[in-house]
Design a protein around this motif. Sequence first.
Motif, PDB file in Angstrom:
ATOM      1  N   ALA A 146     -12.833  -0.068  11.990  1.00 45.23           N
ATOM      2  CA  ALA A 146     -14.387   0.135  12.568  1.00 45.23           C
ATOM      3  C   ALA A 146     -14.503  -1.429  13.494  1.00 45.23           C
ATOM      4  N   TRP A 147     -14.865  -0.836  14.536  1.00 48.11           N
ATOM      5  CA  TRP A 147     -15.090  -1.833  15.779  1.00 48.11           C
ATOM      6  C   TRP A 147     -16.324  -2.518  15.670  1.00 48.11           C
ATOM      7  N   SER A 148     -16.464  -3.815  15.661  1.00 49.43           N
ATOM      8  CA  SER A 148     -17.544  -4.717  15.795  1.00 49.43           C
ATOM      9  C   SER A 148     -18.492  -4.491  16.886  1.00 49.43           C
ATOM     10  N   PRO A 149     -19.748  -4.692  16.665  1.00 48.25           N
ATOM     11  CA  PRO A 149     -20.759  -4.189  17.785  1.00 48.25           C
ATOM     12  C   PRO A 149     -20.558  -5.372  18.733  1.00 48.25           C
ATOM     13  N   ASP A 150     -19.978  -6.295  18.832  1.00 49.80           N
ATOM     14  CA  ASP A 150     -20.004  -7.396  19.986  1.00 49.80           C
ATOM     15  C   ASP A 150     -18.483  -6.945  20.674  1.00 49.80           C
ATOM     16  N   GLY A 151     -17.763  -6.226  20.104  1.00 47.87           N
ATOM     17  CA  GLY A 151     -16.453  -5.485  20.726  1.00 47.87           C
ATOM     18  C   GLY A 151     -15.345  -6.642  20.368  1.00 47.87           C
ATOM     19  N   LYS A 152     -15.509  -7.822  19.550  1.00 44.06           N
ATOM     20  CA  LYS A 152     -14.335  -8.826  19.316  1.00 44.06           C
ATOM     21  C   LYS A 152     -13.314  -8.215  18.431  1.00 44.06           C
ATOM     22  N   TRP A 153     -14.056  -7.795  17.278  1.00 44.43           N
ATOM     23  CA  TRP A 153     -13.082  -7.548  16.083  1.00 44.43           C
ATOM     24  C   TRP A 153     -12.851  -6.097  15.692  1.00 44.43           C
ATOM     25  N   ILE A 154     -11.955  -5.686  14.926  1.00 43.38           N
ATOM     26  CA  ILE A 154     -11.892  -4.282  14.499  1.00 43.38           C
ATOM     27  C   ILE A 154     -11.402  -4.819  13.097  1.00 43.38           C
ATOM     28  N   ALA A 155     -12.404  -4.277  12.134  1.00 43.26           N
ATOM     29  CA  ALA A 155     -12.269  -4.408  10.684  1.00 43.26           C
ATOM     30  C   ALA A 155     -11.582  -2.884  10.086  1.00 43.26           C
ATOM     31  N   TYR A 156     -10.746  -3.202   9.257  1.00 44.09           N
ATOM     32  CA  TYR A 156      -9.949  -1.711   8.529  1.00 44.09           C
ATOM     33  C   TYR A 156      -9.517  -2.363   7.226  1.00 44.09           C
ATOM     34  N   SER A 157      -9.307  -1.322   6.235  1.00 38.89           N
ATOM     35  CA  SER A 157      -8.900  -1.519   4.974  1.00 38.89           C
ATOM     36  C   SER A 157      -7.449  -1.381   4.774  1.00 38.89           C
ATOM     37  N   ALA A 158      -6.722  -1.904   4.008  1.00 39.11           N
ATOM     38  CA  ALA A 158      -5.384  -1.702   3.698  1.00 39.11           C
ATOM     39  C   ALA A 158      -4.886  -1.668   2.295  1.00 39.11           C
ATOM     40  N   VAL A 159      -3.848  -0.884   1.941  1.00 38.78           N
ATOM     41  CA  VAL A 159      -3.457  -0.855   0.585  1.00 38.78           C
ATOM     42  C   VAL A 159      -1.789  -1.037   0.725  1.00 38.78           C
ATOM     43  N   GLU A 160      -1.260  -1.639  -0.335  1.00 40.29           N
ATOM     44  CA  GLU A 160       0.226  -1.647  -0.290  1.00 40.29           C
ATOM     45  C   GLU A 160       0.738  -0.953  -1.620  1.00 40.29           C
ATOM     46  N   VAL A 161       1.807  -0.539  -1.452  1.00 35.48           N
ATOM     47  CA  VAL A 161       2.755   0.268  -2.249  1.00 35.48           C
ATOM     48  C   VAL A 161       3.120  -0.724  -3.536  1.00 35.48           C
ATOM     49  N   VAL A 162       2.806  -0.628  -4.606  1.00 36.10           N
ATOM     50  CA  VAL A 162       3.130  -1.242  -5.729  1.00 36.10           C
ATOM     51  C   VAL A 162       4.141  -0.883  -6.682  1.00 36.10           C
ATOM     52  N   ALA A 163       4.312   0.432  -6.427  1.00 34.26           N
ATOM     53  CA  ALA A 163       5.473   1.301  -7.174  1.00 34.26           C
ATOM     54  C   ALA A 163       5.752   2.526  -6.523  1.00 34.26           C
ATOM     55  N   TRP A 164       7.025   2.379  -6.072  1.00 26.10           N
ATOM     56  CA  TRP A 164       7.624   3.565  -5.517  1.00 26.10           C
ATOM     57  C   TRP A 164       7.842   4.806  -6.841  1.00 26.10           C
ATOM     58  N   PRO A 165       7.891   6.185  -6.263  1.00 26.29           N
ATOM     59  CA  PRO A 165       8.182   6.995  -7.459  1.00 26.29           C
ATOM     60  C   PRO A 165       9.393   6.856  -8.120  1.00 26.29           C
ATOM     61  N   ASN A 166       9.372   6.848  -9.393  1.00 24.55           N
ATOM     62  CA  ASN A 166      10.517   6.573 -10.246  1.00 24.55           C
ATOM     63  C   ASN A 166      10.193   7.303 -11.554  1.00 24.55           C
ATOM     64  N   PRO A 167      11.373   7.550 -12.470  1.00 23.90           N
ATOM     65  CA  PRO A 167      11.076   8.087 -13.645  1.00 23.90           C
ATOM     66  C   PRO A 167      10.170   7.386 -14.584  1.00 23.90           C
ATOM     67  N   ALA A 168      10.070   5.947 -14.379  1.00 27.08           N
ATOM     68  CA  ALA A 168       9.081   5.200 -15.425  1.00 27.08           C
ATOM     69  C   ALA A 168       7.520   5.640 -15.070  1.00 27.08           C
ATOM     70  N   ASN A 169       7.329   5.728 -13.674  1.00 31.62           N
ATOM     71  CA  ASN A 169       5.902   6.120 -13.355  1.00 31.62           C
ATOM     72  C   ASN A 169       5.445   7.656 -13.191  1.00 31.62           C
ATOM     73  N   GLY A 170       6.347   8.405 -13.673  1.00 29.80           N
ATOM     74  CA  GLY A 170       6.112   9.937 -13.555  1.00 29.80           C
ATOM     75  C   GLY A 170       6.141  10.407 -11.909  1.00 29.80           C
ATOM     76  N   PHE A 171       7.268   9.810 -11.229  1.00 30.29           N
ATOM     77  CA  PHE A 171       7.534   9.943 -10.070  1.00 30.29           C
ATOM     78  C   PHE A 171       6.338   9.841  -9.081  1.00 30.29           C
ATOM     79  N   ARG A 172       5.368   8.891  -9.634  1.00 30.76           N
ATOM     80  CA  ARG A 172       3.886   8.637  -8.639  1.00 30.76           C
ATOM     81  C   ARG A 172       4.112   7.383  -7.855  1.00 30.76           C
ATOM     82  N   LEU A 173       3.567   7.727  -6.816  1.00 26.53           N
ATOM     83  CA  LEU A 173       3.407   6.752  -5.702  1.00 26.53           C
ATOM     84  C   LEU A 173       1.997   5.873  -6.036  1.00 26.53           C
ATOM     85  N   ILE A 174       2.026   4.803  -6.234  1.00 25.83           N
ATOM     86  CA  ILE A 174       1.082   3.713  -6.660  1.00 25.83           C
ATOM     87  C   ILE A 174       0.848   2.672  -5.919  1.00 25.83           C
ATOM     88  N   PHE A 175      -0.603   2.567  -5.306  1.00 22.00           N
ATOM     89  CA  PHE A 175      -0.943   1.649  -4.545  1.00 22.00           C
ATOM     90  C   PHE A 175      -1.673   0.577  -5.050  1.00 22.00           C
TER      91      PHE A 175
END
Length: 341
Positions: free
Chosen positions: A251-280
């Motif tokens: 999302a670009w700011s109205p004055d043109g100076k900034w771009i805001a965005y959201s970000a998530v990080e992988v906290v668990a890659w798929p494995n047998p313990a989490n049912g092979f789910r990707l968890i953010f």
Amino acid sequence: MKRAIMYVMLITLLCGYSSRLVNLVGNVQATEHSVISFLSNEKGDNDIFLIDTDGKVLQRYTTDMMRKTSLTCSPNGYFFAYSSNEHGDPDIFKMDIRNNKPIQLTQHAKRNILPAWSPNGEWIAFVSDREGTLNIYRMDVNGTNIIRLTNQGTNGRPAWSPDSQLIAFDSQREGHHAIYIMNANGGQLKQLTEDLPLWTGCSWSPDGTQIAYPAGNFDKEGVDIFTMDVDGNNIKKLTSMGNGFRSGNAAWSPDGKWIAYSAVEVVAWPNPANGFRLIFSDSTIYIVDSSGNGDAMPLEETTGLSSDHVPVWTSRSFFAVTPDESKQRITWGKLKIMGSK
């Protein structure tokens, strides 16, 4: 002679006051636009938060308990629109912030999601699968005159140009994912990017010359924020989030100076313990200099408020018209206490 000296002093004082007034107005205008709003469904409260570019929570605005996603604000400052599945399948609603009364704009058994209010205030673009695949539609702000704008592929997240003449969007067609632009009637379709591992959400620069968008692979170099000219040239990478990070909702700011965005990080890659789910992780809002100078800065106070932030730049006074404003404000210290219960 004394009178001449008095005139000179008076003119000097007036010029100095005028200069300070211009600077004050300029600062107020800059401050007005340096506010980011987003919806938070933390504990099901569906509140709207306003934060500044330092991450300070300025206001928490409560409307009703209806679950909301995809916040978009009217340019006149009296309404916001959103998608909600409170009544079944998702539909588009708008709400007058002066009375907190939701008005349902779409009434269709299929999904109606991702509204985007045009800068001229006349239309709301949205995504619906009412005719099969997800396509982009446009309607008047009272929900009438719905027209279909796209007719190929799977399409998402429309973004209006500042003059409301063009719409940018991401689309997957024949296995290829790219960003396209079209005019407000769906004509003059043009593909801007090559086939890229894109993620949703793009935004126009205030002068209409560039588009910001996320792209990349979160399991390799990460999904980062890029900018390009509206003809698809001059691509520039603004962030380097790293492996496991997924950025989106630029999302670009109205004055043109900034771009805001959201970000998530992988906290668990798929494995047998989490049912092979990707968890953010829960998402955090970041801002980055739109020129590409400087590192992306996380707004730490947004961490943990919700699992999905979609930043929207809003005037600081946008939610100040409510007669119950004093009841809507709450300090961040109290929020921390409430959140720890």
